[in-house]
Design an enzyme around this catalytic site. Sequence first.
Site, PDB file in Angstrom:
ATOM      1  N   THR A  17      -0.343   4.675  -0.303  1.00  0.00           N
ATOM      2  CA  THR A  17      -0.889   6.248  -0.054  1.00  0.00           C
ATOM      3  C   THR A  17      -0.457   7.148   1.007  1.00  0.00           C
ATOM      4  O   THR A  17       0.866   7.319   0.622  1.00  0.00           O
ATOM      5  CB  THR A  17      -2.665   6.323   0.434  1.00  0.00           C
ATOM      6  OG1 THR A  17      -2.908   5.141  -0.937  1.00  0.00           O
ATOM      7  CG2 THR A  17      -3.349   7.314  -0.099  1.00  0.00           C
ATOM      8  N   HIS A  18      -0.840   7.553   1.923  1.00  0.00           N
ATOM      9  CA  HIS A  18      -0.285   8.590   2.796  1.00  0.00           C
ATOM     10  C   HIS A  18       0.914   7.785   3.785  1.00  0.00           C
ATOM     11  O   HIS A  18       1.966   7.872   3.789  1.00  0.00           O
ATOM     12  CB  HIS A  18      -1.184   9.086   3.633  1.00  0.00           C
ATOM     13  CG  HIS A  18      -2.112   9.993   2.824  1.00  0.00           C
ATOM     14  ND1 HIS A  18      -1.672  10.827   1.969  1.00  0.00           N
ATOM     15  CD2 HIS A  18      -3.549  10.005   3.017  1.00  0.00           C
ATOM     16  CE1 HIS A  18      -2.782  11.520   1.469  1.00  0.00           C
ATOM     17  NE2 HIS A  18      -3.981  10.942   1.866  1.00  0.00           N
ATOM     18  N   GLU A  29       1.408  -1.759  -4.886  1.00  0.00           N
ATOM     19  CA  GLU A  29       0.388  -1.007  -4.761  1.00  0.00           C
ATOM     20  C   GLU A  29      -0.581  -1.367  -5.767  1.00  0.00           C
ATOM     21  O   GLU A  29      -0.250  -1.654  -7.038  1.00  0.00           O
ATOM     22  CB  GLU A  29       0.780   0.463  -4.882  1.00  0.00           C
ATOM     23  CG  GLU A  29      -0.318   1.462  -4.938  1.00  0.00           C
ATOM     24  CD  GLU A  29      -1.648   1.588  -4.101  1.00  0.00           C
ATOM     25  OE1 GLU A  29      -2.496   1.308  -4.234  1.00  0.00           O
ATOM     26  OE2 GLU A  29      -1.097   1.713  -3.020  1.00  0.00           O
ATOM     27  N   ASP A  52      -4.522   4.447   8.000  1.00  0.00           N
ATOM     28  CA  ASP A  52      -6.032   4.015   8.147  1.00  0.00           C
ATOM     29  C   ASP A  52      -6.302   2.694   8.340  1.00  0.00           C
ATOM     30  O   ASP A  52      -7.461   2.509   8.839  1.00  0.00           O
ATOM     31  CB  ASP A  52      -6.968   4.408   6.926  1.00  0.00           C
ATOM     32  CG  ASP A  52      -6.967   5.960   6.797  1.00  0.00           C
ATOM     33  OD1 ASP A  52      -6.314   6.992   7.713  1.00  0.00           O
ATOM     34  OD2 ASP A  52      -7.613   6.518   5.942  1.00  0.00           O
ATOM     35  N   CYS A 101      -8.801  14.366   0.789  1.00  0.00           N
ATOM     36  CA  CYS A 101      -9.323  15.765   1.330  1.00  0.00           C
ATOM     37  C   CYS A 101      -9.406  16.881   0.330  1.00  0.00           C
ATOM     38  O   CYS A 101     -10.078  18.057   0.736  1.00  0.00           O
ATOM     39  CB  CYS A 101      -8.241  16.137   2.814  1.00  0.00           C
ATOM     40  SG  CYS A 101      -6.575  16.421   1.992  1.00  0.00           S
ATOM     41  N   ASP A 105     -28.565  12.027   7.045  1.00  0.00           N
ATOM     42  CA  ASP A 105     -27.460  11.427   8.035  1.00  0.00           C
ATOM     43  C   ASP A 105     -28.564  10.705   8.976  1.00  0.00           C
ATOM     44  O   ASP A 105     -29.448  11.238   9.438  1.00  0.00           O
ATOM     45  CB  ASP A 105     -26.804  12.588   8.885  1.00  0.00           C
ATOM     46  CG  ASP A 105     -25.411  11.867   9.539  1.00  0.00           C
ATOM     47  OD1 ASP A 105     -24.453  11.857   8.828  1.00  0.00           O
ATOM     48  OD2 ASP A 105     -25.840  11.289  10.618  1.00  0.00           O
ATOM     49  N   GLY A 138       0.898  -1.150   0.165  1.00  0.00           N
ATOM     50  CA  GLY A 138       0.083  -0.068  -0.065  1.00  0.00           C
ATOM     51  C   GLY A 138       1.023   1.322   0.025  1.00  0.00           C
ATOM     52  O   GLY A 138       2.028   1.245   0.706  1.00  0.00           O
ATOM     53  N   SER A 163       1.498  -7.101  16.455  1.00  0.00           N
ATOM     54  CA  SER A 163       1.810  -8.476  17.560  1.00  0.00           C
ATOM     55  C   SER A 163       2.850  -9.327  16.797  1.00  0.00           C
ATOM     56  O   SER A 163       3.317 -10.123  17.730  1.00  0.00           O
ATOM     57  CB  SER A 163       0.510  -9.216  17.687  1.00  0.00           C
ATOM     58  OG  SER A 163      -0.135  -9.642  16.801  1.00  0.00           O
TER      59      SER A 163
END
Length: 449
Positions: free
Chosen positions: A9-10, A32, A281, A42, A177, A7, A272
């Site tokens: 991304t950020h 990726e 995330d 964002c 919502d 992965g 672990s």
Amino acid sequence: MKTIVIGCTHAGTSAVKSILNNQPGMEVVVYERNDNVSFLSCGIALYVGDVVKDAQSLFYSDPEELTALGAQVNMEHNVLEVDEVNKTVTVLNMLTNETLVDSYDKLVLATGSWPIEPPIPGVEAENILLCKNYNQALEIFKRKQDAENVVIVGGGYIGIELVEAFHDTGKKVTLIDGLDRVLNKYLDKEFTDILEDDFREKGITLALDQTVTSFEKDDNGKVKAVNTPEGRFEADLVIMCVGFRPNNELMKDKIDTLPNGAIKVNKFMQTSNPDIYAAGDNVAVHYNPTQDQTYIPLATNAVRMGSLVGYNILEDKIEYRGTQGTSGLYLFGFNIGSTGLTVGSAEHFGIEVDSVVLEDNYRPEFMPTTEKVLMKLVYRKDNKKIVGGQLMSKYDITQSANTLSLAIQNGMTVEDLAYVDFFFQPHFDRPWNYLNLLAQAALEKINNK
């Protein structure tokens, strides 16, 4: 020594750069499954609202940069399996449909999150979109051109920002919502009441405390309306923004996680399994206001975690300081900052808090202009430690959320903030900074009980 990063991304981008910078000689291999890295989701609302003109500008790195730094970057490669015993990964090359097996000494999981997709009848319609990655941003932008009625499902930060973006480009917007207030996780009622009134004045339809029961489709299979128990809302385009879940299917039952699948890590980003690190995330953060682990997917958390992976992957060097979930938002002229617990979320976590609300000018009245600042401080009843804060003003006071964040992280009390040293200069603030005044109001409330 070889590290595989899954992965990019950020957290993945940050981890790759940090490993290459801090661990000379380390072989770094990236897998990726998308065709891009480092997309700032964002900024999607800014792109939809025509503030940002080119979605390409929302990238801050690319595979070429990471390759130039020394990483072996494999785009559109999907990791199918992790064998944590033999320390191998099985990878599908999505371009050739070939499968390969690669080995590692250290593994970094930066698989991120994915939008929650509720199993609502009709949700598979083509004009119901998610809002997370670059390709979804392009699709939203393309479909908005022919949409008159836009329905946003979910009143968190992403949903709220999209409401503003679509409204500002001339669309008729409905926000649905399941909770009774917008931005429920970030702000208490004193703030959301003001925002909701402003939305209604602008002609935005709010369907709060309502859940979507079905999507009504036309003869072509496109959604034409969204149904809730209390109403029917016409829609040419629907954006689902109901939250995120961690992408951790690869590691199910292989390492310790929270019940929702978010990976537990120690202070050095180690899972672990001592040879597997995780960041971003897909990870449970240490939440300082509660001193516990919880799930808060934020890009700021991700880049910090990724950076720490690079420092700590061979030995424990720098501890993760945890997070307060600090965030800022610009919405219809309001500058909003929040950090830590709200009164509502404190109750959810079982923490007894008190709070104080204060409105004051950010600088002296003798200056040619000034603006009101609405503030709230949340603190524990037992030890008066600050655990949350919220601010809103037409003036940009959002950096004060960072100040309150630091106060929470360092365990400051109401007294500490009431008398902490802030400068005075009439261009910028009052003889007592408004954060001093807020804490002094809290102190007065405590002493009068």
